[in-house]
Design an enzyme around this catalytic site. Structure first.
Site, PDB file in Angstrom:
ATOM      1  NE  ARG A  11      -0.238  -6.774  12.731  1.00 17.71           N
ATOM      2  CZ  ARG A  11       0.900  -7.226  13.219  1.00 17.71           C
ATOM      3  NH1 ARG A  11       1.068  -7.316  14.564  1.00 17.71           N
ATOM      4  NH2 ARG A  11       1.882  -7.867  12.253  1.00 17.71           N
ATOM      5  CE  LYS A  35      -2.367  -0.635   3.576  1.00 16.71           C
ATOM      6  NZ  LYS A  35      -3.244  -0.530   4.790  1.00 16.71           N
ATOM      7  NE  ARG A  56       9.221  -4.443  11.292  1.00 19.57           N
ATOM      8  CZ  ARG A  56       9.168  -2.822  11.189  1.00 19.57           C
ATOM      9  NH1 ARG A  56       8.568  -2.411  11.998  1.00 19.57           N
ATOM     10  NH2 ARG A  56       9.979  -2.503  10.308  1.00 19.57           N
ATOM     11  NE  ARG A  90      -9.997   1.486  12.158  1.00 25.20           N
ATOM     12  CZ  ARG A  90      -9.144   0.956  13.063  1.00 25.20           C
ATOM     13  NH1 ARG A  90      -8.036   0.806  12.366  1.00 25.20           N
ATOM     14  NH2 ARG A  90      -9.221   0.804  14.199  1.00 25.20           N
ATOM     15  NE  ARG A 150       7.108  -6.445   9.076  1.00 22.94           N
ATOM     16  CZ  ARG A 150       6.084  -5.716   8.934  1.00 22.94           C
ATOM     17  NH1 ARG A 150       5.600  -4.862   8.127  1.00 22.94           N
ATOM     18  NH2 ARG A 150       5.078  -5.615   9.875  1.00 22.94           N
TER      19      ARG A 150
END
Ligand SMILES: [Zn+2]
Length: 217
Positions: free
Chosen positions: A167, A14, A156, A89, A123
């Protein structure tokens, strides 16, 4: 004036696609996540509120997001338009948004959950200088060490499989009804986000009759 909504799960590109669009078209990229991160970093009152929610393992509420977006849009610094990311949202917000702003389209970057897991769980972050790495796309030269400062690379804290599963579930719960509403109004362009980033950008521009992307340099 051009106004777009961009939707996609984390890792769907995005930010990259928004930046590629915003550049030569002079659109303002309004990212709800970036706004909240700025507040946290700069220790504002809102930042403290967000920090408390995150520490308690909660997500920022829809009403708070709505207030932040309204304030941001009220600045009216988007003379050529905007691309908004992280809003609306829920259905109510989507309806309000469609009534208030004459949007040109919704860009939906579609990425299968399996691919999100593969990308996000790869990541790494340098514990010393904060440089981002990705074990798929941007590997360090020496395993576990930062190329820039030699610091140790760590995961992270919110990139655990459990946190990511939460999520993802939240993302699908929230975006499903919003996308459905936008689809009924025929605003939505759904793109396979596994494609090359230039290919994705080309598809977006062709669909919305925008001038071709001329690259970074
Ligand atoms: Zn480093």
């Amino acid at each position: 004036m051009r106004k777009y909504v961009i939707m996609g799960v984390q890792g769907s590109g995005k930010g990259t696609q928004s930046a590629m669009l915003a550049g030569d078209l002079d659109l303002v990229h309004i990212s709800v996540g970036d706004i909240f991160r700025w507040h946290v970093k700069n220790h504002t009152k809102l930042g403290a509120q967000v920090r408390r929610l995150v520490a308690a393992g909660e997500l920022v509420g829809d009403d708070l997001v709505e207030d932040v977006v309204k304030d941001r849009l009220d600045l009216h610094d988007w003379n050529y338009g905007f691309i908004i990311d992280g809003f609306p949202r829920n259905r109510r917000q989507a309806e309000f948004f469609l009534e208030s702003y004459d949007i040109d389209g919704v860009i939906h970057l579609d990425l299968p959950d399996e691919e999100v897991r593969r990308r996000v769980l790869a990541r790494r972050l340098c514990s010393r200088c904060g440089m981002d790495y990705n074990l798929i796309a941007h590997r360090p030269e020496e395993e576990g060490r930062c190329d820039v400062c030699g610091g140790e690379l760590v995961t992270r804290p919110d990139d655990t499989p459990d946190a990511l599963a939460r999520r993802l579930a939240d993302y699908h719960d929230k975006t499903g009804p919003v996308l459905e509403l936008f689809r009924r109004k025929e605003y939505v362009l759904t793109i396979d986000a596994r494609a090359d980033k230039l290919e994705v950008q080309r598809t977006i521009r062709a669909r919305f009759n925008l001038p071709p992307y001329r690259g970074d340099g």
